[in-house]
Enzyme design. Structure first.
Site, PDB file in Angstrom:
ATOM      1  CD  GLU A 123     -29.358  20.715  -3.459  1.00 22.94           C
ATOM      2  OE1 GLU A 123     -29.341  20.324  -4.632  1.00 22.94           O
ATOM      3  OE2 GLU A 123     -28.460  21.426  -2.967  1.00 22.94           O
ATOM      4  CG  ASP A 146     -20.929  24.262  -7.672  1.00 24.27           C
ATOM      5  OD1 ASP A 146     -21.052  23.673  -6.569  1.00 24.27           O
ATOM      6  OD2 ASP A 146     -21.391  25.397  -7.895  1.00 24.27           O
ATOM      7  CG  HIS A 179      -8.505   2.317   0.075  1.00 27.09           C
ATOM      8  ND1 HIS A 179      -9.094   3.426   0.633  1.00 27.09           N
ATOM      9  CD2 HIS A 179      -8.279   1.453   1.100  1.00 27.09           C
ATOM     10  CE1 HIS A 179      -9.221   3.259   1.932  1.00 27.09           C
ATOM     11  NE2 HIS A 179      -8.722   2.066   2.249  1.00 27.09           N
ATOM     12  CG  ASN A 193     -24.801  34.176   3.739  1.00 26.08           C
ATOM     13  OD1 ASN A 193     -25.591  33.238   3.842  1.00 26.08           O
ATOM     14  ND2 ASN A 193     -23.885  34.252   2.788  1.00 26.08           N
ATOM     15  CG  HIS A 212      -3.228   4.008   1.699  1.00 32.10           C
ATOM     16  ND1 HIS A 212      -4.528   3.988   1.248  1.00 32.10           N
ATOM     17  CD2 HIS A 212      -3.022   2.822   2.314  1.00 32.10           C
ATOM     18  CE1 HIS A 212      -5.082   2.838   1.584  1.00 32.10           C
ATOM     19  NE2 HIS A 212      -4.196   2.107   2.228  1.00 32.10           N
ATOM     20  CG  HIS A 255      -6.261  -5.451   3.236  1.00 29.84           C
ATOM     21  ND1 HIS A 255      -6.933  -4.325   2.827  1.00 29.84           N
ATOM     22  CD2 HIS A 255      -7.185  -6.222   3.877  1.00 29.84           C
ATOM     23  CE1 HIS A 255      -8.202  -4.423   3.201  1.00 29.84           C
ATOM     24  NE2 HIS A 255      -8.375  -5.554   3.843  1.00 29.84           N
ATOM     25  CG  ASP A 293      -1.838  -1.148   1.330  1.00 36.85           C
ATOM     26  OD1 ASP A 293      -1.484  -2.225   0.830  1.00 36.85           O
ATOM     27  OD2 ASP A 293      -2.920  -0.990   1.907  1.00 36.85           O
ATOM     28  CG  ASP A 338     -28.855  30.676   5.222  1.00 31.81           C
ATOM     29  OD1 ASP A 338     -27.800  31.143   4.737  1.00 31.81           O
ATOM     30  OD2 ASP A 338     -29.991  30.974   4.814  1.00 31.81           O
TER      31      ASP A 338
END
Length: 753
Positions: free
Chosen positions: A685, A676, A249, A716, A189, A498, A187, A714
């Site tokens: 959501e 995004d 992975h 603002n 990683h 592993h 590994d 939230d």
């Protein structure tokens, strides 16, 4: 004057010889002093070794607990695919491309990457295909200088790699007759420094220096993109001398949790989704095993008593995009009502068939029969999965296939404690959509199981094959299972990775199984060495160790242990804090007089029953809780050193603890919704996602609390949630971190004095 020396001194013209017999120490006293020093040193080293071992146990236990959390999260993704449509008409699109991706026609066009312009201001490497040595050298130099390869070249490199891998077999066969030695690495990683050090010490890949990299190239480290790009570039340059096995992975669902997905999207904001989809295809096409001279088998995880290399060679490996998801047909190909009718007909006629599919036979059994057959340790069922638990006990349906086919796995040997050994993922709801999709042919189940065992299993000292409950996937295989597989296929050695090992490698099963791990400082600076193996024509493995860190070399052994210990204890305290209410509830059952104190044994028992980390709690007690004058544990002191990040008055303690505990899972879900990667998602959501998540986990939080939380985050009041602020609010702050560090340094200083 030195004791015991013969020095003449002149006093008043006389030379006086000192009395040697009076100045020379007694031999018996000298021996006694030496014995005392030796005894003190041995005690000191024993205490240091004890600290090193429990630090290691903490790191591994928390790591494997995280993998179990990831398996549960993959179930939640399936649950979202089932239910999100009811809340949002565009719901499944949020994650369906990650779980059941539809091939983008753009990716299939050979000239697609040519449409991406490379600006003249780009100062990184410019690749030309087919690759040459100068291209790989420019990649090495650029990555050393912290440069990023342009998305156009990444996409072209992945596309060329995908074409090459399609031509490769599931099991790669190598021979030492064409080279002096083959180097095997474990590994990495995302540790670019480790990879560069291996190349520096052992040589770059070439015909004279062939390599086998045994999976887990990505995740956890910060340079996963650079590591995997280098490996794929050398694979294209030297396809006969550079060999890559798939690890657990190399899986897009694992990548969501452990960092690779986030790293790609941060480095390639515009074309990140296309790059991730091509990486997913490349990962699924990687070979799953390598055999050297027909004698040495190399796989990432391990084997089970059902592993069959002949069968493994014949499966279509690219169909297993993720080993965390039970194989099923895509939702686009299904008429759900028709599927349910087919399942009902199947159940009614299954008893008349001589041999039926795994899912059918599973539904014929009662829950108790399934438990007895599979020896499965069930965890607490959740609200969302209770309706499908009878049809989604994946262990039941997968651990006991019975078919006359010569390629079918052999049945498990029975034992009083484990009637049937399970070698598959031990999360009973991984195939939560199997109640919707019609049952798959047994062949598909067996192919998936073979891949899971190869990628996820671990060796153990006990005989037999049993469920890998600690990780949640694959199995534990004993020396007898190893010997049977080696004998059946004419092999003499199994090399796997592993698992992180303190020395970088470890031998077990009488030297028949070798674990190799190549990422040094995996848990913390100085926590472990990395290693690689070289095998020549005599097939005798030789081990090479290393450790990448300029600072580690300057630290003493005691300082290295202290740094690693501090990091491990910090992670463990966070684990305690995230289960605060459960722990307090359990401890109060033993505190009959409400004194705030319990015995040490009761304290340790409650911690283990709630956290299930299998740690030496009595040994760790001085670092976690205070003792009262009567020797009992002041259990509330476990949580005194920690507090929340940014206090939110609107959040109830129950909800706050839930958010602490599932903070990583929620971060993954938010990253999926935030397409995004702006760090902002809409409040609506957030509400929909959290309601599903809380229902899936059986967390009793009403809608009003969720709405209050959404409004409080939230800041603002623009209708979007800044997820960075959310994560900052729900993290654990260690109030006494600096104070503890000073105390540890003082304790270490006292030991030397």
């Amino acid at each position: 004057m030195g004791c015991g020396t013969s020095v003449a001194t002149e006093t008043q013209g006389k030379i006086v010889e000192p009395d040697d017999t009076a100045k020379t120490p007694c031999p018996a006293l000298t021996m006694k002093a030496a014995v005392l020093i030796q005894r003190w040193y041995r005690r000191y080293m024993a205490r240091l070794e004890m600290r090193r071992r429990y630090t290691w146990n903490i790191f591994q236990s928390i790591e494997y607990a995280g993998e179990q959390d990831q398996l549960q999260l993959s179930s939640f993704f399936s649950f979202m695919l089932d239910n999100f449509t009811q809340l949002n008409e565009n719901g499944p699109d949020l994650i369906s491309q990650l779980l059941d991706p539809v091939v983008d026609p753009w990716l299939g066009r050979e000239t697609g990457y040519n449409l991406i312009p490379v600006p003249e201001s780009y100062s990184g490497p410019r690749l030309s295909f087919p690759l040459s040595v100068s291209d790989t050298n420019s990649l090495l130099g650029a990555f050393k200088e912290q440069q990023t390869l342009h998305a156009r070249y990444v996409l072209q490199l992945l596309y060329e790699t995908k074409k090459l891998l399609k031509q490769m077999p599931n099991i790669t066969h190598l021979s030492t007759s064409y080279t002096n030695e083959i180097t095997i690495c474990g590994d990495l990683h995302g540790r670019l420094d480790d990879l560069l050090l291996i190349f520096y010490k052992n040589g770059l890949p070439s015909a004279e220096t062939p390599y086998v990299f045994n999976g887990d190239f990505v995740d956890r480290g910060k340079k996963s993109v650079e590591v995997v790009i280098l490996l794929l570039a050398y694979l294209l340059l030297y396809p006969d001398y550079m060999h890559l096995n798939r690890g657990n992975h190399e899986d897009h669902i694992m990548n969501l949790r452990y960092g690779f997905t986030r790293e790609v999207m941060q480095k390639y904001k515009t074309h990140g989704r296309e790059i991730l989809q091509l990486f997913q295809d490349v990962f699924s096409l990687l070979p799953v095993a390598t055999v050297i001279d027909g004698k040495i088998l190399i796989v990432h995880g391990g084997i089970s008593d059902q592993t069959d290399l002949d069968f493994l060679s014949s499966i279509e490996r690219h169909k297993v995009k993720s080993a965390l998801r039970f194989p099923r047909r895509s939702l686009e190909q299904l008429d759900i009502d028709q599927s349910q009718r087919q399942m009902k007909r199947g159940r009614s006629t299954a008893s008349s068939r001589p041999s039926s599919s795994c899912s059918h036979s599973k539904n014929q059994r009662t829950p108790n029969q399934r438990k007895r057959r599979c020896g499965q340790r069930r965890q607490d069922s959740t609200v969302s999965t209770s309706s499908s638990s009878s049809s989604s006990s994946s262990s039941s349906s997968l651990c006991s296939p019975r078919t006359p086919s010569a390629l079918s796995p052999r049945p498990c040997p029975s034992s009083p404690s484990m009637p049937c050994n399970v070698n598959v993922l031990q999360v009973p709801f991984l195939d939560s959509l199997s109640s919707v999709a019609p049952p798959l042919p047994l062949q598909h189940d067996l192919e998936w199981k073979q891949i899971v065992d190869i990628l996820w299993s671990d060796p153990k000292t006990q005989e037999g094959c049993s469920p890998n409950i600690f990780r949640g996937g694959g199995c534990y295989f004993g020396p007898d299972v190893t010997q049977r597989l080696l004998t059946r296929h004419g092999l003499q050695l199994l090399i796997r990775s592993h698992e992180c090992k303190q020395e970088g490698y470890e031998l077990c099963h009488g030297g028949k199984v070798i674990t190799i791990f190549s990422a040094s400082n995996y848990y913390e600076e100085g926590s472990n060495r990395g290693a690689y193996i070289k095998v020549g024509r005599e097939l005798v493995p030789r081990f090479y160790q290393y450790q990448v860190s300029r600072t580690t070399r300057k630290l003493t052994l005691t300082q290295r242990v202290r740094v690693a210990e501090g990091s491990a204890l910090k992670a463990l305290k966070e684990k305690l804090f995230s289960h605060r209410s459960e722990l307090l509830s359990g401890l109060q059952q033993y505190d009959h007089k409400n004194t705030g104190n319990v015995s040490v044994s009761d304290w340790a028992q409650v911690l283990e029953s709630v956290l299930r980390l299998e740690l030496p709690w009595r040994t760790l007690r001085p670092h976690l809780a205070r003792l009262a004058p009567d020797g009992s544990v002041e259990y509330k002191s476990c949580f005194e050193d920690m507090e929340s990040g940014i206090p939110l008055p609107q959040v109830t303690p129950n909800m706050a603890e839930t958010l602490f505990r599932y903070r990583t899972d929620i971060e993954i879900i938010f990253n999926i919704i935030d397409k995004d990667h702006s760090g902002l998602i809409s409040i609506e959501e957030f509400r929909h996602t959290w309601r599903l998540f809380s229902a899936h986990l059986g967390v009793d939080i009403d809608d009003r609390a969720i709405d209050d939380l959404a409004r409080s985050i939230d800041f603002n009041k623009d209708g979007s949630i800044d997820f960075t602020e959310f994560l900052e609010a729900f993290r654990v702050v260690h109030k006494l971190e600096n104070k503890d560090q000073q105390l540890n340094e003082k304790m270490d200083g006292d030991k030397y004095s």
